[in-house]
Design a protein around this motif. Structure first.
Motif, PDB file in Angstrom:
ATOM      1  N   ASN A 194       0.883  -1.462   0.012  1.00 37.10           N
ATOM      2  CA  ASN A 194      -0.108  -0.078   0.119  1.00 37.10           C
ATOM      3  C   ASN A 194       0.770   1.107   0.044  1.00 37.10           C
ATOM      4  OD1 ASN A 194      -2.302  -1.145  -0.058  1.00 37.10           O
ATOM      5  ND2 ASN A 194      -2.657  -1.277   2.186  1.00 37.10           N
ATOM      6  N   LYS A 231       2.052   1.656  -3.512  1.00 38.76           N
ATOM      7  CA  LYS A 231       1.116   1.982  -4.264  1.00 38.76           C
ATOM      8  C   LYS A 231       0.971   3.599  -4.264  1.00 38.76           C
ATOM      9  CE  LYS A 231      -2.542  -0.387  -4.284  1.00 38.76           C
ATOM     10  NZ  LYS A 231      -3.700  -1.068  -4.146  1.00 38.76           N
ATOM     11  N   SER A 244      -1.150   7.425  -5.608  1.00 33.47           N
ATOM     12  CA  SER A 244      -2.324   7.327  -5.037  1.00 33.47           C
ATOM     13  C   SER A 244      -2.161   7.773  -3.668  1.00 33.47           C
ATOM     14  CB  SER A 244      -2.943   5.794  -5.140  1.00 33.47           C
ATOM     15  OG  SER A 244      -4.039   5.636  -4.294  1.00 33.47           O
ATOM     16  N   ASP A 252      -4.331   6.017  -0.660  1.00 39.52           N
ATOM     17  CA  ASP A 252      -3.728   4.719  -0.291  1.00 39.52           C
ATOM     18  C   ASP A 252      -2.898   4.814   0.874  1.00 39.52           C
ATOM     19  OD1 ASP A 252      -5.860   3.313  -1.691  1.00 39.52           O
ATOM     20  OD2 ASP A 252      -4.259   2.874  -3.288  1.00 39.52           O
ATOM     21  N   LYS A 294      -4.336   6.293   3.910  1.00 42.55           N
ATOM     22  CA  LYS A 294      -5.394   5.306   4.587  1.00 42.55           C
ATOM     23  C   LYS A 294      -4.425   4.344   5.345  1.00 42.55           C
ATOM     24  CE  LYS A 294      -8.292   1.398   3.404  1.00 42.55           C
ATOM     25  NZ  LYS A 294      -9.292   0.545   2.333  1.00 42.55           N
ATOM     26  N   GLN A 295      -3.334   3.894   4.824  1.00 41.07           N
ATOM     27  CA  GLN A 295      -2.367   3.128   5.500  1.00 41.07           C
ATOM     28  C   GLN A 295      -1.794   3.570   6.752  1.00 41.07           C
ATOM     29  OE1 GLN A 295      -2.457  -0.101   4.376  1.00 41.07           O
ATOM     30  NE2 GLN A 295      -1.199  -0.699   6.362  1.00 41.07           N
TER      31      GLN A 295
END
Length: 110
Positions: free
Chosen positions: A67, A70, A76, A79, A82-83
């Motif tokens: 992630n 990415k 992104s 992502d 979010k991680q």
């Protein structure tokens, strides 16, 4: 913010919390059976489980690394965000469990 992010953060918080609480209680039962002081063992076990609770909550390290990859290389940013938020939620679950044991046992878990 995405609803899936909130759900993932909540799950990670409680998974990390549960790993610390469950592992500490079960581990202290083992210490009691072997004749060691269970409260002292609770401090030692809770301290040793911190990083493992975070790893268990985020689902292992390879998903987190993919992630991050990415987010950095594919552009992104959500992502990546979010991680980071999932890891912060897992750290919060660990800290909440350690605070619970500090309140129950009356000593600081460092």
């Amino acid at each position: 913010m995405d609803d899936r992010l909130i759900i993932s953060m909540t799950q990670c918080f409680f998974i990390a919390f549960g790993v610390i609480v469950g592992g500490t209680i079960i581990g202290s039962i083992g210490s009691y059976i072997t004749g060691e002081a269970p409260l002292t063992a609770m401090f030692r076990i809770a301290k040793g489980l911190r990083i493992w609770a975070i790893v268990a909550a985020i689902g292992g390290t390879f998903d987190a690394i993919s992630n991050f990859e990415k987010g950095i290389f594919d552009g992104s940013t959500f992502d990546l965000f979010k991680q980071v938020m999932i890891i912060v939620a897992a750290m919060g679950g660990v800290k909440a469990a350690l605070l619970l044991f500090e309140w129950l046992l009356g000593e600081e878990v460092t």
